[in-house]
Design a protein around this motif. Structure first.
Motif, PDB file in Angstrom:
ATOM      1  N   PRO A 199       0.804  -1.229   0.000  1.00  0.00           N
ATOM      2  CA  PRO A 199       0.000   0.000   0.000  1.00  0.00           C
ATOM      3  C   PRO A 199       0.832   1.272   0.000  1.00  0.00           C
ATOM      4  CG  PRO A 199      -0.898  -1.598   1.550  1.00  0.00           C
ATOM      5  CD  PRO A 199       0.403  -2.158   1.071  1.00  0.00           C
ATOM      6  N   ASP A 200       1.921   1.279   0.767  1.00  0.00           N
ATOM      7  CA  ASP A 200       2.761   2.487   0.835  1.00  0.00           C
ATOM      8  C   ASP A 200       3.404   2.788  -0.510  1.00  0.00           C
ATOM      9  OD1 ASP A 200       2.131   2.871   3.462  1.00  0.00           O
ATOM     10  OD2 ASP A 200       3.966   1.956   4.238  1.00  0.00           O
ATOM     11  N   THR A 201       3.900   1.734  -1.181  1.00  0.00           N
ATOM     12  CA  THR A 201       4.546   1.933  -2.476  1.00  0.00           C
ATOM     13  C   THR A 201       3.545   2.412  -3.515  1.00  0.00           C
ATOM     14  OG1 THR A 201       6.156   0.192  -1.976  1.00  0.00           O
ATOM     15  CG2 THR A 201       5.934   0.848  -4.277  1.00  0.00           C
ATOM     16  N   GLY A 202       2.373   1.790  -3.544  1.00  0.00           N
ATOM     17  CA  GLY A 202       1.348   2.206  -4.486  1.00  0.00           C
ATOM     18  C   GLY A 202       0.920   3.647  -4.264  1.00  0.00           C
ATOM     19  N   LYS A 203       0.755   4.003  -2.998  1.00  0.00           N
ATOM     20  CA  LYS A 203       0.359   5.377  -2.662  1.00  0.00           C
ATOM     21  C   LYS A 203       1.450   6.367  -3.036  1.00  0.00           C
ATOM     22  CE  LYS A 203      -1.299   8.174   1.227  1.00  0.00           C
ATOM     23  NZ  LYS A 203      -1.593   8.189   2.692  1.00  0.00           N
ATOM     24  N   ASP A 204       2.709   6.031  -2.725  1.00  0.00           N
ATOM     25  CA  ASP A 204       3.830   6.922  -3.060  1.00  0.00           C
ATOM     26  C   ASP A 204       3.936   7.130  -4.568  1.00  0.00           C
ATOM     27  OD1 ASP A 204       4.450   7.199  -0.411  1.00  0.00           O
ATOM     28  OD2 ASP A 204       6.163   5.828  -0.443  1.00  0.00           O
ATOM     29  N   THR A 205       3.761   6.044  -5.324  1.00  0.00           N
ATOM     30  CA  THR A 205       3.851   6.144  -6.787  1.00  0.00           C
ATOM     31  C   THR A 205       2.740   7.039  -7.327  1.00  0.00           C
ATOM     32  OG1 THR A 205       4.737   3.884  -6.866  1.00  0.00           O
ATOM     33  CG2 THR A 205       3.943   4.833  -8.937  1.00  0.00           C
ATOM     34  N   TRP A 206       1.517   6.767  -6.891  1.00  0.00           N
ATOM     35  CA  TRP A 206       0.378   7.555  -7.364  1.00  0.00           C
ATOM     36  C   TRP A 206       0.541   9.022  -6.992  1.00  0.00           C
ATOM     37  CZ3 TRP A 206      -3.817   6.321 -10.375  1.00  0.00           C
ATOM     38  CH2 TRP A 206      -4.804   7.297 -10.470  1.00  0.00           C
TER      39      TRP A 206
END
Length: 354
Positions: A288-295
């Motif tokens: 979740p953190d990686t997806g959120k950071d990317t977005w």
């Protein structure tokens, strides 16, 4: 009848000097073979066994490069951009001399210059092929990616990118890199921790080229970050799982975004390449953190950095390639999220019916 005397024949010494001068030139240049031999001989002396037997007293001295030698070897670095000089260096087996320096010298400046000269020489196809086919030199050059000196890392990355761009030898370097898993850690460390924009851009170009050339290697690097040792205590999990490719790419992109549009373009294209395989999409969205950071990063770029209302059309034209990558990644993330939500609904419906 008197006549004007003929001019005297040229002195024998003048003829000899002109002949020697012409024979001493490298190709069609004015560079001296004799002078270059002297510089290369000096390099050989630096790494000769007598000079590499170090004690604690002279180890510090080995880290420094004599000013006169530095000036001379820097001249060779400049000269090596000329094809005649590069070919002459190749003929004189200079790559073997540079390999000896890289294998034995602890002087960062000397190592940087030697890799830089090889990088210039590799710009010429014939020499690039020769350098690439030398297994020993290839191994030594790849170990330079573990160096802690940013200028040496920059020149090594430049050389590697040049070789990867030569179709005839690109696969040779891909195979070598696959045989050295530690290169993944070294490159991820640079991307995640360096503040040197020039180095980050060049390393990004290497990663982008590698992923573009070989999907298998890209998958290996994606999975490297997902591997977690069995029976590993939960509290030690993050410490053991040091690098994951997506957070490292994001960190590098954040470093270069305001200073180098071409560099940002490179890192956005790396993300785009990752989304061409399912494992790559999962590497972005599964955590979740990686997806959120990317977005958040991509959304911020689109809304606050690109496509501004007061930007002239020429700016949008300059940004079109990076925008294409950004929108492609955003689209892939969105599609993956929709698919996940659909699966949750389907799973819920099956549970209800049971």
């Amino acid at each position: 009848m008197d006549r004007n005397p003929s001019p005297p024949p040229p002195a024998r010494e003048e003829d000899d000097e002109e002949e020697v001068a012409g024979g001493d030139c490298i190709g069609s240049t004015v560079y001296s073979k004799h002078w270059l031999f002297g510089v290369l001989s000096g390099l050989i002396q630096i790494v000769s066994p007598e000079n590499t037997k170090s004690s604690s007293d002279d180890e510090e001295q080995q880290m420094e490069l004599d000013e006169e030698m530095e000036n001379e070897i820097c001249r060779v670095w400049d000269m090596s951009m000329d094809e005649d000089v590069a070919l002459f260096l190749q003929e004189f087996n200079a790559p073997d001399i540079f390999m000896g320096v890289l294998a034995k010298s602890k002087c960062p400046r000397l190592r940087e210059i030697c890799v830089g000269i090889l990088g210039n020489m590799a710009c010429f196809q014939e020499i690039c092929v020769s350098i690439s086919k030398d297994k020993n030199l290839g191994q030594v050059l790849l170990t330079c990616l573990y160096d802690s000196d940013p200028p040496t890392l920059l020149e090594t990355s430049r050389l590697l990118l040049t070789c990867l761009s030569q179709t005839e030898v690109a696969s040779v370097w891909v195979e070598r890199i696959q045989e050295h898993p530690a290169i993944y850690d070294s490159i991820c460390f640079i991307m995640s921790s360096s503040t040197n924009v020039d180095l980050l851009v060049k390393v990004g170009e290497v990663v982008d080229k590698l992923f573009d050339l070989d999907e298998k290697l890209m998958l290996e690097w994606i999975r490297n970050g997902a591997v977690q040792p069995l029976e590993q205590p939960q509290e030690d999990a993050e410490e053991q799982r040091v690098f994951r490719i997506v957070p490292c790419v994001l960190e590098a992109a954040k470093q270069v975004r305001s200073e180098n549009l071409e560099g940002l373009d490179v890192y956005m294209h790396i993300l785009q390449l990752l989304t061409t395989v399912d494992d790559g999409i999962q590497a972005i969205v599964q955590c979740p953190d990686t997806g959120k950071d990317t977005w958040n990063l991509l959304f911020d770029l689109v809304c606050h950095e690109f496509c501004q209302s007061d930007d002239p059309p020429i700016i949008l034209q300059e940004q079109k390639t990076v925008l294409a990558s950004v929108f492609s990644v955003l689209s892939a993330i969105y599609a993956s999220q929709v698919e996940q939500e659909y699966r949750k609904v389907e799973k819920g419906n099956r549970s209800s019916s049971n």
